[in-house]
Motif scaffolding. Structure first.
Motif, short mmCIF file in Angstrom:
data_model
loop_
_atom_site.label_atom_id
_atom_site.label_comp_id
_atom_site.label_asym_id
_atom_site.label_seq_id
_atom_site.Cartn_x
_atom_site.Cartn_y
_atom_site.Cartn_z
N HIS A 4 0.83 -1.21 0.00
CA HIS A 4 0.00 0.00 0.00
C HIS A 4 0.87 1.26 0.00
N ARG A 46 -7.54 -3.94 -4.78
CA ARG A 46 -8.02 -4.04 -3.40
C ARG A 46 -7.46 -2.90 -2.55
N ILE A 47 -6.20 -2.56 -2.76
CA ILE A 47 -5.55 -1.53 -1.95
C ILE A 47 -6.23 -0.18 -2.11
N ASP A 50 -9.13 0.88 0.10
CA ASP A 50 -8.91 1.08 1.54
C ASP A 50 -9.22 2.55 1.86
N ARG A 52 -9.01 4.27 4.37
CA ARG A 52 -8.10 4.99 5.27
C ARG A 52 -7.14 5.88 4.49
#
Length: 244
Positions: A4, A46-47, A50, A52
């Motif tokens: 990431h 997928r990353i 995220d 966040r």
């Protein structure tokens, strides 16, 4: 460097935003990043989900939360930007995706002259499309009509191969009328629009005026275009490591 962190680094170097296709091409080049997985592109996909660290702007376009207030207006328009101008940004974004796909597929790509200064991810459409004059492939009135089409892909024989009209808010029927003018060429046609306009497209295509091109026109929604752009970059990334 964690996976990431590599994605974040590439985005930072690109101004805080990137298409998924661009990430697929650049992230794996980052030194010190370990990608032991057999499916790195799926990992990148997928990353970026995220929340966040990242947020989605448009289909296929992601940005860093840390840069949300620093992004150019054509990337993330604020509420202060007039709706008409926001639509121009959206329209040129999808034009740009089509130009990039065409280039990777070895086509010459063209956009209308009046669109060449429109912005696409920090550049103009003129900068990323073919730097040559539009091919004079037929009668002047036909070529003149073709020049108004949002994105044209020309093959190695300098003939129109695939033509795209991006219908963000304008009348789909007008685009179909442009395609009719090119019915005598071995050309495929696409209407690119939001999926909610699929029914409208189907209704227009049933008109008798469009019988000559009915089997050669396809509808592509923005999500499908984004997926196509991403997959094309994935293939290009893999092929770049091979010798032919």
């Amino acid at each position: 460097m964690k996976q990431h962190e590599a994605v974040i680094k590439v985005m930072e170097q690109n101004g805080g935003f990137a298409t998924l296709g661009f990430l697929n091409q650049e992230v794996l080049k980052m030194p010190d990043a370990e990608w032991k997985t057999k499916t790195p592109f799926a990992s990148i996909r997928r990353i970026v989900q995220d929340k966040r660290f990242f947020f989605k702007i448009r289909p296929g376009l992601w940005a860093l939360l840390s840069h949300k207030n620093k992004l150019p207006l054509e990337i993330l328009p604020t509420k202060a930007v007039p709706k008409q101008e926001q639509e121009i940004f959206n329209h040129s974004y999808y034009q740009g995706l089509l130009v990039e796909i065409g280039k990777l597929k070895q086509y010459e790509t063209f956009v209308p002259g009046q669109d060449k200064n429109k912005r696409f991810l920090g550049k103009t459409l003129g900068e990323i499309s073919s730097p040559i004059d539009f091919y004079q492939f037929g009668y002047e009135h036909v070529v003149r009509k073709a020049k108004t089409i949002d994105v044209c892909w020309f093959n190695i024989r300098k003939m129109p191969s695939i033509l795209f009209e991006v219908e963000h808010s304008t009348d789909i029927q007008n685009s179909l009328l442009k395609f009719v003018e090119l019915q005598d060429f071995n050309t495929r046609f696409f209407i690119v629009a939001d999926k909610v306009r699929k029914k409208e497209y189907s209704g227009k295509l049933e008109l008798s005026a469009f019988v000559p091109i009915k089997t050669r026109v396809q509808f592509m929604d923005y999500d499908k275009l984004s997926d196509w752009h991403t997959k094309t970059f994935e293939v290009a990334s893999v092929e770049s490591s091979l010798t032919f």
